[in-house]
Motif scaffolding. Structure first.
Motif, PDB file in Angstrom:
ATOM      1  N   LYS A 177       0.709  -1.176   0.001  1.00  0.00           N
ATOM      2  CA  LYS A 177       0.154  -0.032  -0.038  1.00  0.00           C
ATOM      3  C   LYS A 177       0.706   1.093  -0.074  1.00  0.00           C
ATOM      4  CE  LYS A 177      -4.290  -0.450   2.153  1.00  0.00           C
ATOM      5  NZ  LYS A 177      -5.066  -0.471   3.529  1.00  0.00           N
ATOM      6  N   ILE A 208       0.956   4.058  -2.990  1.00  0.00           N
ATOM      7  CA  ILE A 208       0.588   5.534  -3.122  1.00  0.00           C
ATOM      8  C   ILE A 208       1.378   6.309  -3.276  1.00  0.00           C
ATOM      9  CG2 ILE A 208       0.998   5.653  -0.432  1.00  0.00           C
ATOM     10  CD1 ILE A 208      -2.160   6.850  -0.739  1.00  0.00           C
ATOM     11  N   PHE A 251       0.653   5.371   4.574  1.00  0.00           N
ATOM     12  CA  PHE A 251      -0.454   5.153   3.382  1.00  0.00           C
ATOM     13  C   PHE A 251      -1.423   6.087   4.042  1.00  0.00           C
ATOM     14  CE2 PHE A 251      -4.277   3.127   2.505  1.00  0.00           C
ATOM     15  CZ  PHE A 251      -4.334   3.222   1.043  1.00  0.00           C
ATOM     16  N   ASN A 252      -1.825   5.741   5.185  1.00  0.00           N
ATOM     17  CA  ASN A 252      -3.165   6.376   5.620  1.00  0.00           C
ATOM     18  C   ASN A 252      -3.063   7.903   5.709  1.00  0.00           C
ATOM     19  OD1 ASN A 252      -4.285   3.742   6.309  1.00  0.00           O
ATOM     20  ND2 ASN A 252      -3.482   3.766   8.468  1.00  0.00           N
ATOM     21  N   ASN A 277      -3.052   9.101   1.736  1.00  0.00           N
ATOM     22  CA  ASN A 277      -4.302   8.700   1.406  1.00  0.00           C
ATOM     23  C   ASN A 277      -5.646   9.718   1.792  1.00  0.00           C
ATOM     24  OD1 ASN A 277      -6.113   6.865  -0.304  1.00  0.00           O
ATOM     25  ND2 ASN A 277      -7.070   6.469   1.948  1.00  0.00           N
ATOM     26  N   LYS A 278      -5.338  10.112   3.053  1.00  0.00           N
ATOM     27  CA  LYS A 278      -6.363  11.230   3.876  1.00  0.00           C
ATOM     28  C   LYS A 278      -6.173  12.607   3.345  1.00  0.00           C
ATOM     29  CE  LYS A 278      -8.430  12.114   8.153  1.00  0.00           C
ATOM     30  NZ  LYS A 278      -8.409  11.910   9.556  1.00  0.00           N
ATOM     31  N   LYS A 319      -4.413  12.734  -1.337  1.00  0.00           N
ATOM     32  CA  LYS A 319      -4.574  11.868  -2.575  1.00  0.00           C
ATOM     33  C   LYS A 319      -5.737  12.955  -3.126  1.00  0.00           C
ATOM     34  CE  LYS A 319      -7.038   7.526  -3.616  1.00  0.00           C
ATOM     35  NZ  LYS A 319      -7.432   6.415  -2.924  1.00  0.00           N
TER      36      LYS A 319
END
Length: 286
Positions: free
Chosen positions: A30, A34, A278-279, A282-283, A286
């Motif tokens: 992941k 990303i 990633f978190n 992604n939050k 992204k």
């Protein structure tokens, strides 16, 4: 949280151990995916690590990094794409020899990072867990990502001429040394000119040349590769990452970091074992 973070951040720099790497020393799929997505969107990615650059070469190519890699807490900067040493700041050779003698005398298990290979020392008849892990890690890597590791002991140490090498970092392995011996050397280490002590992981002590830090190397790289630190985001988890928190506009501490590290960061994310990078990306990006 800045709603315009996505457009403001152009560059992403990553610590490895405890940050990009899980406890199993792997980069999650992941995270890889990303970061590559960020690159496709025009953002640049690279690594700033306490490891020597040759011990992060595989990770560098796995992430398809855009800039040279910063290694040994900023004492080495290497451009793998052009096979070129950008910057080095070795410890004074006389001081290196004195540190070596002090550590050997006190039966300390330690590593010495040169610009191209690693030397280690362990007391006689002791199998250091850290060395076993390091050997295994090297053997698991593809041939082009392997490097030389030489372990010295009380019988072979006299054959090692440390002044022949540029030592960019000593790594004292607390977990493979006796606590009383570690306590004995701590006051002695503070007496050496031209070096400082910092921690990159819980089980080790880094002995670094003065003038080297992740933050300073990031400043050097921003000039040589023409990027703006005001548009830069860094991820880290330990004391040796704080200097880059201080020079980059945006910084993220991993969830498992100590409070003193989190207090220095702009943001806090989940731990390295819980998809922290990633978190966050992604939050917010992204």
């Amino acid at each position: 949280m800045d709603k315009n973070l996505k457009t403001k951040i152009k560059n992403i720099f990553l610590d490895l151990d405890g940050t990009t790497l899980t406890s199993n020393k792997e980069i999650s799929q992941k995270t890889i995916s990303i970061l590559k997505k960020m690159q496709k969107e025009g953002k640049t990615v690279s690594i700033v690590t306490g490891r020597p650059v040759y011990f992060a070469k595989e990770e560098y190519y796995k992430l398809n990094c855009d800039f040279p890699i910063i290694g040994c807490n900023g004492a080495l900067v290497y451009d793998f794409k052009n096979d070129k040493l950008v910057y080095k700041n070795p410890i004074n050779k006389n001081i290196s020899e004195q540190i070596f003698q002090l550590l050997v005398k006190n039966n300390i298990t330690f590593l010495m990072y040169t610009t191209s290979e690693i030397y280690g020392y362990s007391r006689e008849n002791y199998q250091a867990d850290w060395f076993n892990w390091l050997k295994s890690s090297i053997e698991k890597r593809e041939k082009q990502f392997q490097f030389n590791l030489t372990i010295l002991n009380s019988k072979t140490k006299n054959d090692f001429d440390i002044k022949k090498f540029d030592i960019v970092k000593f790594l004292v392995i607390k977990s493979d040394s006796q606590e009383k011996d570690i306590e004995n050397i701590k006051p002695e280490l503070t007496k050496f000119q031209g070096v400082y002590i910092i921690q990159s992981q819980e089980k080790v002590i880094d002995i670094m040349p003065e003038g080297s830090s992740k933050g300073y190397a990031l400043e050097v790289l921003s000039k040589t590769n023409n990027f703006n630190l005001e548009e830069t985001l860094v991820f880290g988890d330990e004391q040796n990452d704080v200097s880059m928190f201080e020079v980059a506009k945006y910084s993220v501490a991993m969830g498992q970091s100590k409070d003193v590290i989190k207090e220095k960061a702009t943001f806090i994310t989940d731990s390295n074992n819980d998809e922290g990078i990633f978190n966050f990306i992604n939050k917010y990006l992204k």
